[in-house]
Motif scaffolding. Sequence first.
Motif, PDB file in Angstrom:
ATOM      1  N   TYR A  28      70.523  39.668  10.290  1.00  0.00           N
ATOM      2  CA  TYR A  28      71.161  38.354  10.263  1.00  0.00           C
ATOM      3  C   TYR A  28      72.017  38.064  11.487  1.00  0.00           C
ATOM      4  O   TYR A  28      72.222  36.898  11.834  1.00  0.00           O
ATOM      5  CB  TYR A  28      72.010  38.208   8.996  1.00  0.00           C
ATOM      6  CG  TYR A  28      73.104  39.240   8.865  1.00  0.00           C
ATOM      7  CD1 TYR A  28      74.346  39.046   9.450  1.00  0.00           C
ATOM      8  CD2 TYR A  28      72.880  40.419   8.176  1.00  0.00           C
ATOM      9  CE1 TYR A  28      75.343  39.997   9.345  1.00  0.00           C
ATOM     10  CE2 TYR A  28      73.868  41.378   8.057  1.00  0.00           C
ATOM     11  CZ  TYR A  28      75.099  41.168   8.651  1.00  0.00           C
ATOM     12  OH  TYR A  28      76.070  42.118   8.552  1.00  0.00           O
ATOM     13  N   ASP A  29      72.564  39.118  12.154  1.00  0.00           N
ATOM     14  CA  ASP A  29      73.401  38.795  13.313  1.00  0.00           C
ATOM     15  C   ASP A  29      72.534  38.646  14.564  1.00  0.00           C
ATOM     16  O   ASP A  29      71.353  38.993  14.591  1.00  0.00           O
ATOM     17  CB  ASP A  29      74.529  39.820  13.504  1.00  0.00           C
ATOM     18  CG  ASP A  29      74.054  41.186  13.988  1.00  0.00           C
ATOM     19  OD1 ASP A  29      72.941  41.292  14.535  1.00  0.00           O
ATOM     20  OD2 ASP A  29      74.808  42.156  13.813  1.00  0.00           O
ATOM     21  N   THR A  64      71.697  30.619  15.649  1.00  0.00           N
ATOM     22  CA  THR A  64      72.957  31.215  15.166  1.00  0.00           C
ATOM     23  C   THR A  64      72.755  31.687  13.732  1.00  0.00           C
ATOM     24  O   THR A  64      71.812  31.269  13.051  1.00  0.00           O
ATOM     25  CB  THR A  64      74.115  30.204  15.192  1.00  0.00           C
ATOM     26  OG1 THR A  64      73.899  29.199  14.184  1.00  0.00           O
ATOM     27  CG2 THR A  64      74.254  29.550  16.557  1.00  0.00           C
ATOM     28  N   TRP A  65      73.684  32.528  13.257  1.00  0.00           N
ATOM     29  CA  TRP A  65      73.518  33.036  11.893  1.00  0.00           C
ATOM     30  C   TRP A  65      73.623  31.896  10.881  1.00  0.00           C
ATOM     31  O   TRP A  65      72.968  31.914   9.845  1.00  0.00           O
ATOM     32  CB  TRP A  65      74.501  34.165  11.596  1.00  0.00           C
ATOM     33  CG  TRP A  65      75.945  33.775  11.411  1.00  0.00           C
ATOM     34  CD1 TRP A  65      76.921  33.773  12.353  1.00  0.00           C
ATOM     35  CD2 TRP A  65      76.558  33.349  10.188  1.00  0.00           C
ATOM     36  NE1 TRP A  65      78.113  33.350  11.813  1.00  0.00           N
ATOM     37  CE2 TRP A  65      77.925  33.099  10.469  1.00  0.00           C
ATOM     38  CE3 TRP A  65      76.122  33.147   8.879  1.00  0.00           C
ATOM     39  CZ2 TRP A  65      78.833  32.649   9.509  1.00  0.00           C
ATOM     40  CZ3 TRP A  65      77.007  32.708   7.924  1.00  0.00           C
ATOM     41  CH2 TRP A  65      78.352  32.461   8.234  1.00  0.00           C
ATOM     42  N   GLN A  66      74.450  30.871  11.207  1.00  0.00           N
ATOM     43  CA  GLN A  66      74.578  29.747  10.282  1.00  0.00           C
ATOM     44  C   GLN A  66      73.285  28.938  10.210  1.00  0.00           C
ATOM     45  O   GLN A  66      72.810  28.582   9.114  1.00  0.00           O
ATOM     46  CB  GLN A  66      75.728  28.827  10.704  1.00  0.00           C
ATOM     47  CG  GLN A  66      77.110  29.449  10.582  1.00  0.00           C
ATOM     48  CD  GLN A  66      77.594  30.051  11.899  1.00  0.00           C
ATOM     49  OE1 GLN A  66      76.778  30.421  12.749  1.00  0.00           O
ATOM     50  NE2 GLN A  66      78.903  30.135  12.057  1.00  0.00           N
ATOM     51  N   THR A  67      72.691  28.656  11.363  1.00  0.00           N
ATOM     52  CA  THR A  67      71.463  27.857  11.352  1.00  0.00           C
ATOM     53  C   THR A  67      70.286  28.661  10.789  1.00  0.00           C
ATOM     54  O   THR A  67      69.365  28.077  10.197  1.00  0.00           O
ATOM     55  CB  THR A  67      71.116  27.346  12.761  1.00  0.00           C
ATOM     56  OG1 THR A  67      70.949  28.455  13.653  1.00  0.00           O
ATOM     57  CG2 THR A  67      72.210  26.419  13.280  1.00  0.00           C
ATOM     58  N   PHE A 127      73.914  34.000   1.390  1.00  0.00           N
ATOM     59  CA  PHE A 127      74.399  33.258   2.548  1.00  0.00           C
ATOM     60  C   PHE A 127      74.075  33.904   3.895  1.00  0.00           C
ATOM     61  O   PHE A 127      74.699  33.578   4.896  1.00  0.00           O
ATOM     62  CB  PHE A 127      75.911  32.978   2.462  1.00  0.00           C
ATOM     63  CG  PHE A 127      76.736  34.086   1.857  1.00  0.00           C
ATOM     64  CD1 PHE A 127      77.133  35.179   2.591  1.00  0.00           C
ATOM     65  CD2 PHE A 127      77.128  34.000   0.529  1.00  0.00           C
ATOM     66  CE1 PHE A 127      77.900  36.175   2.020  1.00  0.00           C
ATOM     67  CE2 PHE A 127      77.903  35.001  -0.052  1.00  0.00           C
ATOM     68  CZ  PHE A 127      78.286  36.104   0.710  1.00  0.00           C
ATOM     69  N   LEU A 128      73.086  34.798   3.937  1.00  0.00           N
ATOM     70  CA  LEU A 128      72.658  35.406   5.199  1.00  0.00           C
ATOM     71  C   LEU A 128      71.130  35.396   5.273  1.00  0.00           C
ATOM     72  O   LEU A 128      70.447  35.516   4.258  1.00  0.00           O
ATOM     73  CB  LEU A 128      73.157  36.856   5.311  1.00  0.00           C
ATOM     74  CG  LEU A 128      74.675  37.076   5.317  1.00  0.00           C
ATOM     75  CD1 LEU A 128      74.986  38.569   5.248  1.00  0.00           C
ATOM     76  CD2 LEU A 128      75.319  36.450   6.550  1.00  0.00           C
ATOM     77  N   ARG A 133      66.443  28.946   6.351  1.00  0.00           N
ATOM     78  CA  ARG A 133      65.910  30.248   5.938  1.00  0.00           C
ATOM     79  C   ARG A 133      64.478  30.166   5.436  1.00  0.00           C
ATOM     80  O   ARG A 133      63.699  31.096   5.626  1.00  0.00           O
ATOM     81  CB  ARG A 133      66.821  30.877   4.880  1.00  0.00           C
ATOM     82  CG  ARG A 133      66.951  30.095   3.586  1.00  0.00           C
ATOM     83  CD  ARG A 133      68.073  30.664   2.720  1.00  0.00           C
ATOM     84  NE  ARG A 133      68.251  29.899   1.485  1.00  0.00           N
ATOM     85  CZ  ARG A 133      68.916  28.754   1.398  1.00  0.00           C
ATOM     86  NH1 ARG A 133      69.450  28.222   2.494  1.00  0.00           N
ATOM     87  NH2 ARG A 133      69.045  28.132   0.240  1.00  0.00           N
ATOM     88  N   TYR A 136      70.498  30.664   8.303  1.00  0.00           N
ATOM     89  CA  TYR A 136      70.573  30.537   6.851  1.00  0.00           C
ATOM     90  C   TYR A 136      70.182  29.125   6.405  1.00  0.00           C
ATOM     91  O   TYR A 136      69.462  28.945   5.424  1.00  0.00           O
ATOM     92  CB  TYR A 136      71.968  30.871   6.334  1.00  0.00           C
ATOM     93  CG  TYR A 136      72.062  30.743   4.825  1.00  0.00           C
ATOM     94  CD1 TYR A 136      71.456  31.674   3.994  1.00  0.00           C
ATOM     95  CD2 TYR A 136      72.694  29.642   4.233  1.00  0.00           C
ATOM     96  CE1 TYR A 136      71.484  31.541   2.617  1.00  0.00           C
ATOM     97  CE2 TYR A 136      72.727  29.498   2.853  1.00  0.00           C
ATOM     98  CZ  TYR A 136      72.125  30.458   2.055  1.00  0.00           C
ATOM     99  OH  TYR A 136      72.150  30.313   0.690  1.00  0.00           O
ATOM    100  N   GLU A 137      70.621  28.125   7.121  1.00  0.00           N
ATOM    101  CA  GLU A 137      70.293  26.742   6.755  1.00  0.00           C
ATOM    102  C   GLU A 137      68.787  26.503   6.781  1.00  0.00           C
ATOM    103  O   GLU A 137      68.259  25.694   6.009  1.00  0.00           O
ATOM    104  CB  GLU A 137      71.009  25.773   7.705  1.00  0.00           C
ATOM    105  CG  GLU A 137      72.527  25.746   7.521  1.00  0.00           C
ATOM    106  CD  GLU A 137      73.241  25.026   8.656  1.00  0.00           C
ATOM    107  OE1 GLU A 137      72.535  24.537   9.579  1.00  0.00           O
ATOM    108  OE2 GLU A 137      74.487  24.967   8.636  1.00  0.00           O
TER     109      GLU A 137
END
Length: 430
Positions: free
Chosen positions: A274-275, A299-302, A255-256, A307, A304-305
């Motif tokens: 990742y950050d 962002t870290w979420q995007t 998830f990262l 990746r 990963y999405e």
Amino acid sequence: MPAPRADQAAQPLGQTPVIGALSDLRVIDLTHFLAGPYCTQMLADQGADVIKVEPPGGDVTRTFGPFLPDDDLQAFAGYFGSVNRNKRSITLDMKSEAGREALLRLIDGADVVVENYRAGVMERHGLSYETLTARNPRLVYAAVRGFGDKRGGESPYGDWPAYDVVAQAFGGIMAITGPEGGEATKIGPGVGDIIPAMFAAFGVLAAVLHARRTGQGQFVDISMVDSILAICERVIHQHSFAGVVPKPQGNQHPFLAPFGTFPTLDGLCTITAYDDRMFGLLCDLLELTDVPQDVRFSTWQTRYENRVALIDVISAVTRLKTKAELMTLLGGKVPFGPVYDVSEIVQDPHFIARQMIVPVDQPGTDKQVLLAGIPVKLTETPGAVRRAAPVLGQHTNEILTEAGFSPDRIETMRQSGAFGPVVRKTKERA
């Protein structure tokens, strides 16, 4: 493979004093193969007096080659030597009355017994935990078994045999290892044995501390499959919190991103950034200055999405450089590591400086071999590789003398077969 220079190597064997935080701990080692020996070697590396009790034929892994080409003795090859250093060896036939007597005498004076036989073997020899602790109430008795011991918790598979790959399969680590979308894959090293060995060493020391406070020993029950599950802790919370069943995801994080391997001109490297701060710095160093502003990676979420796209962007740069070039560019700035093979490991200055590549004498040759060093560094009571693994029965007389047996008694035991079959010399024909 080159050996470390003399000024970088550990002290020569035979010249290193007995040191270590566990120098007042005596361990009777009734183990074989990998899990048990690795546990007791961890204790021996920190100074414990580990007495490896072997049957007359020896631990079967003594025969696991390859041997050095000029080794005329062939006392043991790499497998045995790698997990039995710093120990003393005695041969005892537990099927003989004298052999059991000697073993019981040794255990009476010991702090710890470690064994990794299948359930019931020690009981059949009259050496159960209950028998031994009745004689020595402060004894810590550790057992490493595939599915544990009933004393720590009954398992429906308690009598099943197990090896490394069985533990990896049962414990869940294979199910999350392998290429994304591919089949479950065994991890290279024998973690199904080595991880339980580490937990066993920890359990032994916790129990010894309790015994020295209270005078009361206890049974230390280590299951190989439990140990593997314990290091797969994330699959439990992923399943419990999110209702997912994790699958193999290759060399990337679940998830990262970016968090995994990337191609280079001469292999692979690993990068973690990742950050937002680390990611921005990575992009600056790789001259990808516009990438942090890309909405897909902001962002870290995007990150990963998206990746897969991100990995492609970073890989386009890393594949044009060698591992050494990337180490110079990224090392010490963002989390980075080259994917080393052993020929690179033995030459890296980190492992040499940290004495993680240790030269050790090999019985039967005038050469030294290299072993992995001790990763636990204690500043006041450092562990050490003091000697190579023992030749079978090398210390039998020495150990029995320390236990109070007279030379005459030792010879009588030898003739009775306590140490194995007696070889009778026959007269030569005239």
